[in-house]
Design a protein around this motif. Structure first.
Motif, short mmCIF file in Angstrom:
data_model
loop_
_atom_site.label_atom_id
_atom_site.label_comp_id
_atom_site.label_asym_id
_atom_site.label_seq_id
_atom_site.Cartn_x
_atom_site.Cartn_y
_atom_site.Cartn_z
N TRP A 26 0.83 -1.20 0.00
CA TRP A 26 0.00 0.00 0.00
C TRP A 26 0.87 1.26 0.00
O TRP A 26 0.53 2.26 -0.64
CB TRP A 26 -0.92 0.00 1.23
N HIS A 27 1.98 1.21 0.69
CA HIS A 27 2.92 2.32 0.72
C HIS A 27 3.44 2.62 -0.69
O HIS A 27 3.53 3.77 -1.11
CB HIS A 27 4.08 1.97 1.65
N PHE A 28 3.74 1.55 -1.41
CA PHE A 28 4.26 1.68 -2.76
C PHE A 28 3.23 2.30 -3.69
O PHE A 28 3.51 3.26 -4.41
CB PHE A 28 4.68 0.29 -3.28
N TYR A 29 2.02 1.76 -3.69
CA TYR A 29 0.99 2.27 -4.60
C TYR A 29 0.60 3.70 -4.26
O TYR A 29 0.37 4.53 -5.15
CB TYR A 29 -0.25 1.37 -4.56
N ALA A 30 0.50 4.02 -2.96
CA ALA A 30 0.20 5.41 -2.58
C ALA A 30 1.32 6.33 -3.03
O ALA A 30 1.07 7.45 -3.52
CB ALA A 30 0.00 5.50 -1.07
N GLY A 31 2.56 5.86 -2.89
CA GLY A 31 3.70 6.68 -3.29
C GLY A 31 3.74 6.97 -4.77
O GLY A 31 4.19 8.05 -5.19
N LEU A 32 3.28 6.01 -5.60
CA LEU A 32 3.26 6.24 -7.05
C LEU A 32 2.48 7.50 -7.39
O LEU A 32 2.86 8.26 -8.28
CB LEU A 32 2.62 5.04 -7.76
N TYR A 33 1.37 7.69 -6.69
CA TYR A 33 0.55 8.87 -6.95
C TYR A 33 1.08 10.11 -6.23
O TYR A 33 1.12 11.20 -6.80
CB TYR A 33 -0.89 8.60 -6.48
N VAL A 395 14.98 6.45 -5.95
CA VAL A 395 16.26 5.74 -6.07
C VAL A 395 16.12 4.30 -5.57
O VAL A 395 16.61 3.35 -6.21
CB VAL A 395 17.37 6.48 -5.28
N MET A 396 15.44 4.10 -4.44
CA MET A 396 15.24 2.75 -3.92
C MET A 396 14.46 1.88 -4.89
O MET A 396 14.80 0.71 -5.12
CB MET A 396 14.52 2.81 -2.57
N TRP A 397 13.40 2.46 -5.45
CA TRP A 397 12.61 1.69 -6.42
C TRP A 397 13.47 1.33 -7.63
O TRP A 397 13.43 0.19 -8.12
CB TRP A 397 11.41 2.53 -6.87
N ALA A 402 16.07 -3.38 -10.65
CA ALA A 402 17.14 -3.72 -11.59
C ALA A 402 16.94 -5.13 -12.13
O ALA A 402 16.75 -6.08 -11.40
CB ALA A 402 18.50 -3.61 -10.89
N GLY A 403 16.97 -5.25 -13.45
CA GLY A 403 16.77 -6.55 -14.09
C GLY A 403 15.32 -6.92 -14.28
O GLY A 403 15.03 -8.02 -14.78
N SER A 404 14.39 -6.03 -13.96
CA SER A 404 12.96 -6.35 -14.10
C SER A 404 12.40 -5.97 -15.46
O SER A 404 11.22 -6.17 -15.72
CB SER A 404 12.16 -5.63 -13.01
N GLY A 405 13.24 -5.39 -16.33
CA GLY A 405 12.78 -5.01 -17.65
C GLY A 405 11.73 -3.91 -17.57
O GLY A 405 11.93 -2.88 -16.94
N PRO A 411 5.78 -4.25 -4.78
CA PRO A 411 5.94 -5.24 -3.72
C PRO A 411 4.89 -6.34 -3.85
O PRO A 411 3.73 -6.06 -4.21
CB PRO A 411 5.72 -4.42 -2.43
N PRO A 412 5.24 -7.59 -3.58
CA PRO A 412 4.30 -8.70 -3.77
C PRO A 412 3.19 -8.70 -2.74
O PRO A 412 3.37 -8.27 -1.60
CB PRO A 412 5.19 -9.93 -3.60
N LEU A 413 2.03 -9.18 -3.14
CA LEU A 413 0.89 -9.31 -2.24
C LEU A 413 1.07 -10.56 -1.38
O LEU A 413 1.32 -11.64 -1.91
CB LEU A 413 -0.40 -9.41 -3.04
N PRO A 414 0.95 -10.47 -0.05
CA PRO A 414 1.08 -11.67 0.79
C PRO A 414 0.02 -12.71 0.43
O PRO A 414 -1.14 -12.37 0.19
CB PRO A 414 0.86 -11.12 2.21
N ARG A 415 0.42 -13.97 0.41
CA ARG A 415 -0.54 -15.03 0.08
C ARG A 415 -1.45 -15.35 1.26
O ARG A 415 -2.59 -15.72 1.07
CB ARG A 415 0.22 -16.29 -0.35
N ASP A 416 -0.93 -15.23 2.46
CA ASP A 416 -1.73 -15.50 3.66
C ASP A 416 -1.75 -14.23 4.49
O ASP A 416 -0.74 -13.84 5.06
CB ASP A 416 -1.12 -16.64 4.48
N MET A 417 -2.91 -13.60 4.55
CA MET A 417 -3.04 -12.36 5.30
C MET A 417 -3.85 -12.61 6.56
O MET A 417 -5.07 -12.71 6.52
CB MET A 417 -3.74 -11.29 4.44
N PRO A 418 -3.21 -12.77 7.72
CA PRO A 418 -3.94 -13.03 8.95
C PRO A 418 -4.70 -11.79 9.41
O PRO A 418 -4.32 -10.66 9.11
CB PRO A 418 -2.82 -13.39 9.94
N LEU A 419 -5.76 -12.04 10.16
CA LEU A 419 -6.54 -10.94 10.75
C LEU A 419 -6.91 -9.90 9.70
O LEU A 419 -6.79 -8.69 9.91
CB LEU A 419 -5.75 -10.29 11.89
#
Length: 463
Positions: A26-33, A395-397, A402-405, A411-419
């Motif tokens: 969520w931090h990443f997507y909010a930051g894009l905007y 810069v961090m992004w 690097a190497g992702s074309g 950031p990946p979505l967690p497969r198991d999101m507790p609570l």
């Protein structure tokens, strides 16, 4: 505060790790905007700070040579009107000091001209179109991106999502074993971890200040500010005992950028034409008697006088730190005078504001750096820190992707999101507190769930 963890997630992770990855996403997507808008706000904010401090915003710092006596305001006004063909006097701004010009606003149809006059000789020193300087260009970009209502809404979304950035960033950078020293003092040993440490430390130090700036800015916005907060916090007209009101609010005195104190914008204006009010000036007062009254009741130094408009218009005297009239928001004051009787219809001081109004009077002065050199320097540091957060996040992004074309490398979505129910409650709370952020988050969630996750090519580009 974007992290630089590896781009792949394990099949199952701990609860803490899952929450971390969800917050990161969520931090990443909010930051894009948010990043481009925050950079624009920081840059234009610094431009406005230093122009206002060094040269002033409306010519009030133009120097003159003090002489024995100041001419009557009416004489100065006549000179200003003569400088603008077929002009109508609208406003008088008293000199800031004995060696500074008086400024008059003269309108012709929809065109407003500012006229600087030597108060000792009534000589016109300079004229210029109102709101046409570099400060005003930066102010218009800062307020609405030169796009009117559309720009206001875009910036409100950015500021609202900024609260999401702060919350998720604090969760990710909160010390969980390394201690507060590691969180507050950046480690610059090189590589991606150095950028992450710098970004996180700046964000942690800045978080409280940034919340203040976002909230004070949002209070001027069209949805969260005007529809939710301001509507419940304006000055109550019940304090004006038996005073007739016009069909206009104080916001009608704004012309482009905000000029009226936040607490008064949605309050109806008093109307002339009754016997109400407190006797003050002579009947049918002119500009000289109103200026004399202003000085008698405590408007010393720079203050602003707005002339009556329309049949039931009033004389309005005002002084507030937001307009750079004084260095103390607690000295804010707005006084309305009946144009026929000379009676004071309303006299609003800082102490009369609601709690939210007083907070905004102080908050806007701090936000705009109107409290002297120290506030200009402090706000400049805040702007530089915001730019540093924007730069380090990019810069961090870039290093992580690097190497992702052509992939966005989100950031990946967690497969198991507790609570997950708790996350829903938090999302609902954000949506209720900041409607534009809530609508945007719902739109992103729907796009991510129903479009991006189902279209493999799109998912690969945006993941």
């Amino acid at each position: 505060m974007v992290s630089i963890e590896p781009a792949t997630a394990p099949a199952r992770v701990s609860d803490t790790h899952a929450f971390y990855r969800a917050a990161w996403r969520w931090h990443f997507y909010a930051g894009l905007y948010v990043i481009p808008f925050f950079a624009i706000l920081a840059l234009t904010g610094m431009v406005m700070l230093w122009i206002a401090f060094l040269g002033g915003r409306d010519g009030e710092r133009i120097p003159v040579v003090p002489q024995q006596a100041v001419l009557a305001v009416s004489v100065q006004a006549d000179a200003a009107i003569a400088a603008v063909h077929d002009g109508m006097l609208v406003q008088y701004i008293a000199p800031r000091a004995a060696d500074r010009v008086a400024v008059f606003r003269v309108d012709v149809d929809d065109a407003a001209t500012m006229v600087a006059v030597d108060p000792y000789t009534a000589r016109v020193v300079q004229t210029w179109p109102r709101r046409s300087g570099w400060y005003d260009l930066a102010d218009n970009i800062h307020a609405e991106l030169l796009l009117g209502v559309t720009g206001d809404r875009m910036l409100e979304i950015a500021a609202s999502l900024g609260m999401v950035l702060i919350a998720t960033g604090l969760y990710m950078w909160w010390p969980r074993g390394g201690g507060w020293r590691r969180a507050l003092v950046p480690s610059l040993r090189g590589g991606r971890s150095a950028w992450k440490s710098l970004h996180g430390s700046i964000g942690l130090w800045l978080s409280v200040v940034l919340v203040f700036f976002l909230l004070s800015g949002l209070s001027w916005s069209g949805v969260w500010g005007e529809k939710l907060v301001q509507a419940w916090s304006q000055f109550p007209t019940e304090k004006w005992d038996s005073v007739p009101l016009s069909d206009k609010t104080h916001a009608s005195m704004n012309h482009g950028p905000k000029e009226v104190p936040w607490a008064l914008e949605q309050t109806p204006m008093p109307a002339s034409g009754s016997t109400a009010g407190t006797p003050a000036a002579a009947a049918a007062p002119d500009i000289d008697s109103i200026d004399t009254l202003a000085r008698q009741i405590g408007f010393d130094g720079r203050y602003q006088m707005n002339l009556p408009r329309g049949a039931d218009g009033v004389w309005t005297l005002s002084r507030d730190s937001m307009n750079n009239d004084s260095l103390s928001p607690m000295a804010d004051r707005t006084t309305h005078i009946d144009r026929f009787t000379g009676n004071i219809l309303a006299d609003v001081h800082f102490a009369d504001y609601s709690l939210a109004g007083r907070a905004m009077a102080v908050g806007v002065a701090l936000h705009m750096g109107m409290l002297g050199l120290w506030s200009v320097l402090a706000n400049t540091l805040v702007c530089l820190c915001v730019l540093a957060l924007c730069l380090t996040s990019v810069v961090m992004w870039w290093k992580r992707r690097a190497g992702s074309g052509l992939r966005l490398a989100a950031p990946p979505l967690p497969r198991d999101m507790p609570l997950w129910q708790g996350a829903v409650v938090v999302g609902l709370a954000v949506s209720l507190a900041f409607p534009m952020a809530g609508l945007t988050l719902l739109a992103i969630l729907a796009l991510d769930t129903f479009v991006i996750q189902r279209l493999v090519p799109l998912k690969r580009v945006l993941s």
